[in-house]
Motif scaffolding. Structure first.
Motif, PDB file in Angstrom:
ATOM      1  N   TYR A   8      -1.267  10.760   4.805  1.00  0.00           N
ATOM      2  CA  TYR A   8      -2.460  11.106   5.582  1.00  0.00           C
ATOM      3  C   TYR A   8      -2.428  10.311   6.877  1.00  0.00           C
ATOM      4  O   TYR A   8      -1.505   9.536   7.129  1.00  0.00           O
ATOM      5  N   ASP A   9      -3.446  10.503   7.721  1.00  0.00           N
ATOM      6  CA  ASP A   9      -3.418   9.917   9.064  1.00  0.00           C
ATOM      7  C   ASP A   9      -3.880   8.463   9.121  1.00  0.00           C
ATOM      8  O   ASP A   9      -3.954   7.879  10.203  1.00  0.00           O
ATOM      9  N   GLY A  10      -4.204   7.868   7.988  1.00  0.00           N
ATOM     10  CA  GLY A  10      -4.593   6.463   7.963  1.00  0.00           C
ATOM     11  C   GLY A  10      -6.078   6.222   8.085  1.00  0.00           C
ATOM     12  O   GLY A  10      -6.519   5.059   8.021  1.00  0.00           O
ATOM     13  N   THR A  11      -6.884   7.282   8.234  1.00  0.00           N
ATOM     14  CA  THR A  11      -8.331   7.124   8.329  1.00  0.00           C
ATOM     15  C   THR A  11      -8.971   7.278   6.953  1.00  0.00           C
ATOM     16  O   THR A  11      -8.378   7.865   6.038  1.00  0.00           O
ATOM     17  N   PHE A  12     -10.197   6.780   6.824  1.00  0.00           N
ATOM     18  CA  PHE A  12     -10.894   6.913   5.548  1.00  0.00           C
ATOM     19  C   PHE A  12     -11.203   8.377   5.263  1.00  0.00           C
ATOM     20  O   PHE A  12     -11.125   8.819   4.110  1.00  0.00           O
ATOM     21  N   ALA A  41       2.308   7.147   9.267  1.00  0.00           N
ATOM     22  CA  ALA A  41       3.080   6.335  10.206  1.00  0.00           C
ATOM     23  C   ALA A  41       3.985   5.332   9.512  1.00  0.00           C
ATOM     24  O   ALA A  41       5.016   4.929  10.069  1.00  0.00           O
ATOM     25  N   THR A  42       3.627   4.925   8.292  1.00  0.00           N
ATOM     26  CA  THR A  42       4.410   3.907   7.584  1.00  0.00           C
ATOM     27  C   THR A  42       4.892   4.395   6.227  1.00  0.00           C
ATOM     28  O   THR A  42       5.261   3.579   5.377  1.00  0.00           O
ATOM     29  N   ALA A  43       4.890   5.700   6.010  1.00  0.00           N
ATOM     30  CA  ALA A  43       5.206   6.245   4.686  1.00  0.00           C
ATOM     31  C   ALA A  43       6.675   6.041   4.335  1.00  0.00           C
ATOM     32  O   ALA A  43       7.565   6.191   5.180  1.00  0.00           O
ATOM     33  N   ASP A  87      -5.587  -3.758   1.635  1.00  0.00           N
ATOM     34  CA  ASP A  87      -4.759  -4.090   0.480  1.00  0.00           C
ATOM     35  C   ASP A  87      -3.618  -3.077   0.378  1.00  0.00           C
ATOM     36  O   ASP A  87      -3.834  -1.870   0.580  1.00  0.00           O
ATOM     37  N   PRO A  88      -2.387  -3.526   0.096  1.00  0.00           N
ATOM     38  CA  PRO A  88      -1.244  -2.595   0.058  1.00  0.00           C
ATOM     39  C   PRO A  88      -1.424  -1.458  -0.944  1.00  0.00           C
ATOM     40  O   PRO A  88      -0.862  -0.377  -0.754  1.00  0.00           O
ATOM     41  N   ASP A  89      -2.186  -1.669  -2.000  1.00  0.00           N
ATOM     42  CA  ASP A  89      -2.361  -0.666  -3.049  1.00  0.00           C
ATOM     43  C   ASP A  89      -3.717   0.021  -2.964  1.00  0.00           C
ATOM     44  O   ASP A  89      -4.171   0.642  -3.914  1.00  0.00           O
ATOM     45  N   ARG A  90      -4.369  -0.063  -1.798  1.00  0.00           N
ATOM     46  CA  ARG A  90      -5.768   0.371  -1.713  1.00  0.00           C
ATOM     47  C   ARG A  90      -5.947   1.858  -2.004  1.00  0.00           C
ATOM     48  O   ARG A  90      -6.923   2.254  -2.666  1.00  0.00           O
TER      49      ARG A  90
END
Length: 304
Positions: free
Chosen positions: A34-38, A62-64, A109-112
Motif C-alpha cells: 500500500y502507499d504507506g498511509t493509514f 516504497a520499501t516492500a 513498529d516494523p510489525d505494525r
C-alpha cells in the motif's frame, strides 16, 4: 359473545445488532502493498476479507520486500472504503480501542501492519470485547505501543519550545522517537489559538502548521537536511534572544541546587530532548542571583 384471543409474543431475545461472522480466509495468502498511509492500510484490511486471502505480509510499496514465490498485491488507497472500515470497527470495539490501532500505526513498529490485522481479526471472531484480553500476545503488544505513544505525546506537549520569527511565526523543532506529530494538533491548537505556529519533525521531514484557522500537514524536502537545530538569526524576531535569556533566567531562579537529583531529572526529561530545550542551552550571560534592592547600609538597620 366471542372471546378475544391474546396475541402470543415470541420469548426469544431480539438480536437487531447481531453482526455477521467474519468470512473465512480460504484463498491463497498474499503479500499486500500500500502507499504507506493509514487510509491505505484500512483499504488493505477491506481487501483481505473481500478476497478471502490472508496476508503473508503488509508493507509500504516504497520499501516492500517480497518472497520468491509470493503473490504480490498492491492496493491503491480508496478513501471511501477506508472510511467504511474505520466506521465499521466501532461495531466490534469501542472508540478507545479503535484509537489504539491508529496509535500503533504511528508508532512505526516494523510489525505494525500485521499486528493491526491480527488485532482486528481477533475482534471480528470474538463475541466479547478483546481490548482487555491480556492473555493474547497481540492485545498486550497493542496496549504497550499505545502506552509508549501516550508518553511520547505527553512529553512533546511539555518539551516543545517555540522561537518567534520576524514574520510573527512561532517555530519549534522536535525529533520524537515515534510519529506523534498528528496527535499534537488538538493540544497546541487549543493552547495557542491566537498565534501562527509551525512544529517541524526533523526526523520525518514534515511539519504541522497552524494559520489561525486550522492545523495542516506541510512537507519538507529531505535532500538538504539542516545541520543545525537552530533557525538562522536573520529570520528570528529581534527580541528572540531576550526571550531566550528570560526563559533561561526563570529556570535558573526556580532551581534549588541543594535538591538536585540528576537521575530523577533525566528520567522525567530524557537527554535526547535537551538539544531542543532553551533552558538546556549554554548560557550567554552568567547567572547572578537577584540581590536585595535596598540602599547601601540599609540592610544593617534594625526595625524599631
Amino acid at each position: 359473545m366471542s372471546k378475544l384471543t391474546p396475541i402470543r409474543r415470541s420469548t426469544a431475545p431480539a438480536r437487531p445488532n447481531a453482526r455477521r461472522p467474519a468470512p473465512e480466509l480460504t484463498a491463497a495468502p498474499r503479500d499486500y502493498t500500500y502507499d504507506g498511509t493509514f487510509e491505505g492500510l484500512l483499504t488493505v484490511l477491506f481487501t483481505i476479507y473481500d478476497w478471502r486471502a490472508a496476508p503473508n505480509s503488509i508493507q509500504p510499496e516504497a520499501t516492500a520486500q517480497t518472497g520468491l514465490f509470493a503473490q504480490p498485491a498492491h492496493r491503491e488507497t480508496d478513501e471511501a472504503l477506508a472510511a467504511r472500515v474505520w466506521e465499521g470497527l466501532l461495531k466490534i470495539m469501542d472508540k478507545e480501542a479503535r484509537a489504539r490501532l491508529y496509535h500503533v500505526f504511528l508508532s512505526e513498529d516494523p510489525d505494525r501492519e500485521l499486528l493491526i490485522f491480527r488485532y482486528v481479526d481477533l475482534a471480528l471472531r470474538t463475541a466479547h470485547d478483546v481490548s482487555e484480553n491480556y492473555a493474547n500476545a497481540d492485545v498486550r503488544r497493542v496496549q504497550r505501543l499505545a502506552q509508549q505513544m501516550f508518553r511520547e505525546k505527553h512529553r512533546m506537549e511539555a518539551f516543545v519550545r517555540f522561537e518567534k520569527t520576524a514574520d510573527e511565526l512561532f517555530h519549534a523543532t522536535i525529533e520524537p522517537d515515534f510519529d506523534v506529530l498528528p496527535l499534537l494538533a488538538a493540544h497546541f491548537t487549543k493552547r495557542y489559538a491566537d498565534q501562527r505556529w509551525l512544529i517541524y519533525d526533523r526526523r520525518r521531514h514534515y511539519g504541522l502548521y497552524y494559520d489561525l484557522t486550522r492545523p495542516d500537514v506541510v512537507r519538507f524536502e529531505p535532500e538538504t537536511p539542516q545541520k543545525s537545530t537552530e533557525l538562522s538569526a536573520t529570520v528570528l524576531d529581534e527580541r528572540e534572544p531576550l526571550f531566550k535569556l528570560l526563559w533561561q533566567a526563570y529556570f535558573d531562579h526556580v532551581n534549588i541546587p541543594e535538591r538536585k537529583n540528576m537521575k530523577l531529572h533525566r528520567r522525567h526529561m530524557p537527554l535526547r530532548y535537551w538539544k531542543y530545550l532553551s533552558e538546556k542551552q549554554p548560557r550567554e550571560v552568567r547567572f547572578e542571583p537577584i540581590r536585595n534592592k535596598r540602599p547601601p547600609g540599609e540592610a544593617n538597620l534594625r526595625l524599631e
